[in-house]
Scaffold this active site. Structure first.
Site, PDB file in Angstrom:
ATOM      1  N   LYS A  47      -9.780  -4.830  19.447  1.00 53.53           N
ATOM      2  CA  LYS A  47      -8.344  -5.107  19.613  1.00 53.53           C
ATOM      3  C   LYS A  47      -7.857  -4.753  21.023  1.00 53.53           C
ATOM      4  CE  LYS A  47      -7.617  -4.486  14.657  1.00 53.53           C
ATOM      5  NZ  LYS A  47      -6.637  -4.490  13.584  1.00 53.53           N
ATOM      6  N   ASN A  98       0.861  -1.181   0.000  1.00 51.62           N
ATOM      7  CA  ASN A  98       0.000   0.000   0.000  1.00 51.62           C
ATOM      8  C   ASN A  98       0.895   1.228   0.000  1.00 51.62           C
ATOM      9  OD1 ASN A  98       0.564   0.882   2.838  1.00 51.62           O
ATOM     10  ND2 ASN A  98      -0.209  -1.186   3.214  1.00 51.62           N
TER      11      ASN A  98
HETATM   12  O1  PMT Z   1       2.788   6.251   6.440  1.00 48.95           O
HETATM   13  P1  PMT Z   1       2.089   7.519   6.016  1.00 48.95           P
HETATM   14  O2  PMT Z   1       2.191   7.759   4.541  1.00 48.95           O
HETATM   15  O3  PMT Z   1       2.501   8.708   6.847  1.00 48.95           O
HETATM   16  O4  PMT Z   1       0.519   7.310   6.289  1.00 48.95           O
HETATM   17  C1  PMT Z   1       0.008   7.215   7.576  1.00 48.95           C
HETATM   18  C2  PMT Z   1      -1.089   6.133   7.705  1.00 48.95           C
HETATM   19  C3  PMT Z   1      -2.274   6.506   6.861  1.00 48.95           C
HETATM   20  C4  PMT Z   1      -0.542   4.788   7.243  1.00 48.95           C
HETATM   21  C5  PMT Z   1      -1.474   6.070   9.224  1.00 48.95           C
HETATM   22  O5  PMT Z   1      -1.978   7.326   9.620  1.00 48.95           O
HETATM   23  C6  PMT Z   1      -2.502   4.992   9.492  1.00 48.95           C
HETATM   24  O6  PMT Z   1      -3.699   5.183   9.409  1.00 48.95           O
HETATM   25  N1  PMT Z   1      -2.025   3.783   9.836  1.00 48.95           N
HETATM   26  C7  PMT Z   1      -2.865   2.568  10.037  1.00 48.95           C
HETATM   27  C8  PMT Z   1      -3.140   1.947   8.707  1.00 48.95           C
HETATM   28  C9  PMT Z   1      -3.931   0.658   8.816  1.00 48.95           C
HETATM   29  O7  PMT Z   1      -3.443  -0.359   8.466  1.00 48.95           O
HETATM   30  O8  PMT Z   1      -5.094   0.782   9.384  1.00 48.95           O
HETATM   31  P2  PMT Z   1      -6.144  -0.460   9.589  1.00 48.95           P
HETATM   32  O9  PMT Z   1      -7.389   0.217   9.943  1.00 48.95           O
HETATM   33  O10 PMT Z   1      -6.115  -1.387   8.440  1.00 48.95           O
HETATM   34  O11 PMT Z   1      -5.527  -1.236  10.820  1.00 48.95           O
HETATM   35  C10 PMT Z   1      -5.889  -0.955  12.160  1.00 48.95           C
HETATM   36  C11 PMT Z   1      -4.732  -1.162  13.079  1.00 48.95           C
HETATM   37  O12 PMT Z   1      -4.370  -2.542  13.128  1.00 48.95           O
HETATM   38  C12 PMT Z   1      -3.486  -0.394  12.701  1.00 48.95           C
HETATM   39  O13 PMT Z   1      -2.903   0.123  13.886  1.00 48.95           O
HETATM   40  C13 PMT Z   1      -2.586  -1.469  12.089  1.00 48.95           C
HETATM   41  O14 PMT Z   1      -1.195  -1.201  12.330  1.00 48.95           O
HETATM   42  C14 PMT Z   1      -3.026  -2.713  12.843  1.00 48.95           C
HETATM   43  N2  PMT Z   1      -2.890  -3.972  12.067  1.00 48.95           N
HETATM   44  C15 PMT Z   1      -3.597  -4.174  10.920  1.00 48.95           C
HETATM   45  C16 PMT Z   1      -3.478  -5.369  10.244  1.00 48.95           C
HETATM   46  C17 PMT Z   1      -2.643  -6.374  10.749  1.00 48.95           C
HETATM   47  N3  PMT Z   1      -2.479  -7.533  10.124  1.00 48.95           N
HETATM   48  N4  PMT Z   1      -1.944  -6.144  11.878  1.00 48.95           N
HETATM   49  C18 PMT Z   1      -2.066  -4.964  12.552  1.00 48.95           C
HETATM   50  O15 PMT Z   1      -1.422  -4.772  13.584  1.00 48.95           O
END
Ligand code: PMT
Length: 399
Positions: free
Chosen positions: A339, A208
């Site tokens: 979580k 991504n």
């Molecule tokens: O890196 P930049 O370009 O500065 O952009 C910042 C960002 C948009 C990446 C950041 O602000 C952000 O939103 N990060 C989280 C992105 C994400 O994966 O969100 P999610 O809603 O899919 O996941 C929720 C949470 O679970 C996140 O904290 C993620 O790290 C965690 N996760 C998700 C999937 C997985 N398999 N393991 C995880 O730990």
């Protein structure tokens, strides 16, 4: 500055830079005393360090210069900060394994002062699994590292292993004693950043557009506020200040493994990485040849790292991010509870000036305690600042 720095010099070609470091520290107003290992004296004589520090140099545990004290205990108590520079693979190995057989190691074993280690060695030695293991052990034991820089090495190789420049080490030491507000001092914070890459074959992957900017800003701000920071990042071109322990990984599985390694020693975890939720079931060892017609790829779920941490977090403070495009509050709160997080930072990644790649972000921070903190468009550094203020307050309340 009325602070005592004990500079411990072990034997590598970078000893000449330790002489410059002695001079810089003295010029910055510190009282400096120097311990040299026997092999360090092969590169530069103790007299050089004596002249630059204006203090006697210690090389031998049994060479007691003053009858009224025991030198290694006296130095261990005298130091406000110990800096090991250059730190060879050998001295790192000894410290990690509790080997105490010379003036340098006996003094460090006896001190209550913080110890910083500035490694310098050949690039391949620095990557050697045993050296890496020893560095991890020391990091978990509370030692801080001034990461070596990359460049031309005395052995002729180009790579990571150069002792950080004396000016940089001096300014880190000055900051350590002068940055007035260090509310996160003594806390270990684990931050994740960037995307992950899930390989289909040696040349293709699913990923991504996370740049890592958000996570790096959090790590840097946390370090400025005095925390001991480990940053586990997926592929990005960003680099950090040298007092952050940086671990680069590629896939969700590698990020999971690294995070689990550091989790036990962390007080606070902030997961801003954009981790892949799925990876291809099959990953070919050779480049897949294109064929007529469509291609179907089967995916499987990756481990949800944050959810796993939530299930074992005990008294640690856990902060997640939620990258959403709609139903922001509803989905973010769902993640907060599912979580087992203390805070979730929601960003609408469809919004201009928010989310992936940009230098700014627009976030709302939801707390387990039902608190809601809505922030305007801010630089990612300012978002990091606001988030860490909230995290620090929550941590103090929890104690
Ligand atoms: O890196 P930049 O370009 O500065 O952009 C910042 C960002 C948009 C990446 C950041 O602000 C952000 O939103 N990060 C989280 C992105 C994400 O994966 O969100 P999610 O809603 O899919 O996941 C929720 C949470 O679970 C996140 O904290 C993620 O790290 C965690 N996760 C998700 C999937 C997985 N398999 N393991 C995880 O730990």
């Amino acid at each position: 500055m009325n602070k005592n720095i004990l500079l411990c010099v072990s034997g590598g070609i970078a000893v000449y830079k330790a002489a410059a470091l002695t001079s810089k520290l003295v010029q910055a107003g510190f009282q400096v005393k120097v311990i040299m290992t026997e092999s360090a004296t092969e590169f530069v004589t103790p007299l050089t360090f004596q002249a630059l520090s204006r203090n006697p140099v210690f090389t031998d545990t049994f060479d007691e210069k003053e009858a009224s004290v025991i030198a290694h205990i006296d130095l261990a108590d005298w130091a406000d900060l110990i800096v090991v520079a250059p730190a060879t693979a050998n001295i790192i190995g000894k410290l990690a394994n509790g080997i105490v057989d010379d003036m340098l190691t006996t003094t460090i074993a006896a001190t209550k002062a913080p110890v910083w280690i500035a490694p310098a060695m050949n690039v391949h030695m620095y990557e050697n699994p045993a050296v890496k293991r020893n560095i991890e052990v020391l990091f978990k034991d509370g030692y801080r590292f001034v990461e070596p820089s990359e460049g031309y090495l005395a052995c002729g190789y180009v790579g990571k292993g150069r002792l950080e420049e004396p000016e940089t080490i001096t300014s880190l030491v000055v900051d350590y004693f002068t940055v007035p507000f260090q509310p996160l001092k003594d806390l270990s914070i684990l931050v994740t950043a960037g995307p992950t890459r899930e390989k289909l074959d040696p040349v293709r992957f699913f990923s991504n557009s996370s740049s890592g900017k958000m996570g790096f800003a959090i790590a840097e701000q946390a370090a400025k506020l005095g925390a001991k920071v480990t940053l586990v990042t997926g592929p990005t071109h960003l680099t950090t200040t040298s007092n952050i322990k940086l671990e680069r990984v590629e896939s969700a599985e590698q990020m999971y493994q690294k995070v689990m390694d550091y989790f036990p020693g962390s007080d606070i975890v902030i997961k801003s990485a954009a981790v892949a939720d799925y990876r291809p079931i099959q990953s070919a060892n050779h480049k897949m040849k294109k064929q007529d017609g469509t291609l179907t790829i089967e995916f499987e779920r990756t481990t949800d790292i944050l959810k796993t941490l939530g299930s074992i977090k005990e008294d640690k403070l856990l902060v997640g991010f939620a990258a959403e495009t709609d139903h922001i509050e509803e989905y973010a709160k769902k993640k907060l509870h599912a979580k087992n997080l203390d805070l979730v930072v929601a960003n609408n990644v469809n919004q201009e000036g928010a989310g992936f790649q940009s230098d700014t972000n627009i976030v709302t921070i939801y707390g387990k305690d039902e608190s809601i903190m809505e922030l305007p468009m801010l630089s990612k550094q300012e978002v990091a600042q606001a988030l860490l203020e909230k995290v620090e307050k929550l941590w103090r309340e929890k104690q």
